[in-house]
Design an enzyme around this catalytic site. Sequence first.
Site, PDB file in Angstrom:
ATOM      1  CG  ASP A 141      41.462  47.566  42.226  1.00  0.00           C
ATOM      2  OD1 ASP A 141      42.563  47.148  42.653  1.00  0.00           O
ATOM      3  OD2 ASP A 141      40.386  47.343  42.799  1.00  0.00           O
ATOM      4  CG  ASP A 171      32.811  45.164  46.264  1.00  0.00           C
ATOM      5  OD1 ASP A 171      32.765  46.267  45.677  1.00  0.00           O
ATOM      6  OD2 ASP A 171      33.744  44.360  46.092  1.00  0.00           O
TER       7      ASP A 171
END
Length: 777
Positions: free
Chosen positions: A466, A60
Amino acid sequence: MAFDVATAALLAVGLLAGSVSSAASQTYTWENVKTGGGGGFTPGIVFNPSAKGVAYARTDIGGPYRLNVDDTWTPLLDSVNNSNWHNWGIDALATDPVDTKRLYLAVGMYTNEWDPNPGSILRSTDMGNTWQETVLPFKVGGNMPGRGVGERLAVDPNDNSIIYFGARSGHGLWKSTDYGVTWSNVTSFTWTGTYFQDSSSSYTSDPVGIAWVTFDSTSGTKGSPTPRIFVGVVDTGKSVFKSEDGGATWAWVSGEPLYGFLPHKGILSPLEKTLYISYSNGAGPYDGTNGTVHKYNVSTGVWTDISPTPMASTYYGYGGLAVDLQVPGTVMVAALNCWWPDELIWRSLDSGATWSAIWAWNGYPNIDYYYSYDISNAPWLQDNTSTAQFPVRVGWMVEALAIDPFDSNHWLYGTGETIYGGHDLLKWDSSHNVTLKSLAVGIEEMAVLGLISPPGGPPLLSAVGDDGGFYHTDLNTVPSQYFHDPTYGTTNGIDYAGNKPAYIVRAGASSTLPTVSLSTDYGLTWSADYAASSSTVPGAVALSADGDTVLLMPTTGSPLISKYTSSFSTVSGLPPLAVIASDKSNNTVFYGGYAGSFYTSTDGGVSFTKTVSLGSSSAVNAIRAHPSIAGDIWASTDTGLWHSTNSGSSFTQIGSGCTAGWSFGLGKAANTGSYPVIFGFFTVDGVTALFKTEDSGINWQMISDAAHGFGASSSNVVNGDMSNYGRVFVGTNGRGICATASPYGQCGGSGYTGPTICPSGWSCTVGNPYYSQCVQS
Ligand SMILES: *[C@@H]1O[C@H](CO)[C@@H](O)[C@H](O)[C@H]1NC(C)=O
Ligand SMILES: *[C@@H]1O[C@H](CO)[C@@H](O)[C@H](O)[C@H]1NC(C)=O
Ligand SMILES: *[C@@H]1O[C@H](CO)[C@@H](O)[C@H](O)[C@H]1NC(C)=O
Ligand SMILES: *[C@@H]1O[C@H](CO)[C@@H](O)[C@H](O)[C@H]1NC(C)=O
Ligand SMILES: *[C@@H]1O[C@H](CO)[C@@H](O)[C@H](O)[C@H]1NC(C)=O
Ligand SMILES: *[C@@H]1O[C@H](CO)[C@@H](O)[C@H](O)[C@H]1NC(C)=O
Ligand SMILES: *[C@@H]1O[C@H](CO)[C@@H](O)[C@H](O)[C@H]1NC(C)=O
């Protein structure tokens, strides 16, 4: 081409004339710093149905990748630079089933105001090695809600000049009849998809649009357009449509169950003439609490609910869906997100009549795991300090799920963090126990927030989104764990103490532990800094030169200061969200920059004073201090690069055509005693790229190139290496960390503990027992 030694040496001693040489021909050798596990969301994995071994993954924010025979992946859009950064958002991918080297992408990052430009269709005739582009008359949202539905780009398997693309934002269905060169709106298809996630922001309120386009290959003959085409639309009403006349007219597929769910995948099993559809009540990739799996029997027009879990007891939607093209009746489906106790994937051998799962309760709290787990490629995927009762291994955000059409044993699926899969899928059916292996080698998708190369320590410490951040013992060796104790999902900032480089600080969010932590061994081990609590908002950090004082710039709120781990207190005189740095030699001096002004603290960060305005700058983008000269600092702004030798009391603007700067860093000079090399993203002579200057800004050389563009300049994080001439680290927003190989670097010798691998084209050559060096082979 490798680093041009001769030119570099001449430049270093100032023998070459010319002020700006942005077109200089030096080319650095770039490599990814290896983490081996992806590190981000893979919304799509697509196998070519006609060519053995041809498969692609789309990400993405970090572009597409192609699968290699050895299970590794090759990035296909590293050319993307500041001018077309949004091409790293891949909203859809199609591989041509006829001319199997043709590949298509729908690219663009956001459909809201975060991305000003319209999207494009990129097309390749050589499996993604080179690309041509057609700009669309609307935006494409590779990093928008619903990016895991699909694929919304499809090539007609009977006439491959025909391609369909389903747009977002109400722009409807689009068609090309010339291999993707030109596109027109299919005005007869009127269902544009009205669903959006929620109205709280422009990001979540844009309609997700069309989910997928699936040709029924069995309805046509080679060489003529396929008559029957299915289209799934992200809509809570009627959502599956078909044409029987090659897209001239369209109708709802009657009998579709209308529960208000959204069709994520529509996968045809040609041998069964059946369309399988996974539904979820959310667009994903994070949501979904209800859903079904249905099949539509094309021959009979009968819809059948084949959900593995009855609707009344489900607590997830369905995402990834795959059929084995060689074996009619073999179907797999994934829960889009089953957050507890772990993700669920099911397999059926009877067209969905019965299913078996990848794990099952065996009397709570016992679970039968029908897999062995192999994360040897990226051991950090599991936190080895975790005491969780049910470790999450199968994953989350599973929209991409695929079985190799030429090998029933080979399967892959994408998660929010990596790609898993294996080569013994048929064991699911024989012994109900497969090997679940992380297979993301080559995919480096992390978003990097900080990079440091503390002198005397490991070559690199990284702060990443993350995935925490890493102690990189060696740039080619996958880290075994990310930073722990405390463990942060995202590490927002990292810094070292100039006089004591083994002293490191990092900050990141935690729900239970202090959001700041300290190390005295270069980041190998950590202790929580109880100056902070779990509610202290993390952000950028700067550590004082002696390592006793931490300056924290939270992502929201005022800057905070703590000495000797005493509780953080509010700093005066420095605006929120200023960029910060510590002097690397003087323990009481810190720096800040905001809105074109420079700020200095001489009292250990307790208070700051605005010293100067940096010309007409309206932003300060980064500040770096010389690693060993007190008061010697650099600032990049929206007007260029500025230098001070008096702790920011006054600055000189660097001329030579440098008109803007973002992240940058200082690295070792070619000659001992010379001023460090400055590497960074700058605009020089109107060109925005990664540059270096070996003479403090008199001469500049562009060191990014046509094959290594690094995406958006303003999103990247740069630092140099004071131990290795020529080495620079670039942390990208979605393509991991890149490093130049260090041509002059030490690579071995008695007592040497640094990196031992030379760049390709260079080899490690023994000079004497104490010193081996990379030299050009
Ligand atoms: C950035 O990429 C574009 C598109 O490929 C190219 O035209 C341009 O020259 C590149 N810019 C730089 C500075 O490399
Ligand atoms: C394309 O067609 C659809 C359906 O007719 C329409 O709603 C949409 O506005 C059109 N989009 C553009 C960009 O013309
Ligand atoms: C489709 O329907 C036909 C006729 O009832 C049946 O024979 C076939 O098995 C069905 N296919 C699937 C995949 O259910
Ligand atoms: C899922 O949705 C269906 C249809 O609206 C409903 O009957 C069912 O109760 C829902 N399941 C759960 C667990 O809420
Ligand atoms: C599957 O194999 C793994 C590895 O041998 C084992 O740990 C696991 O218990 C097996 N699962 C079952 C249900 O036997
Ligand atoms: C976790 O991994 C690290 C790095 O390999 C190792 O040093 C440490 O001992 C491991 N800890 C546990 C609890 O297994
Ligand atoms: C460090 O900075 C302070 C404040 O400007 C100054 O008073 C002091 O002399 C400096 N220390 C050294 C060692 O340069």
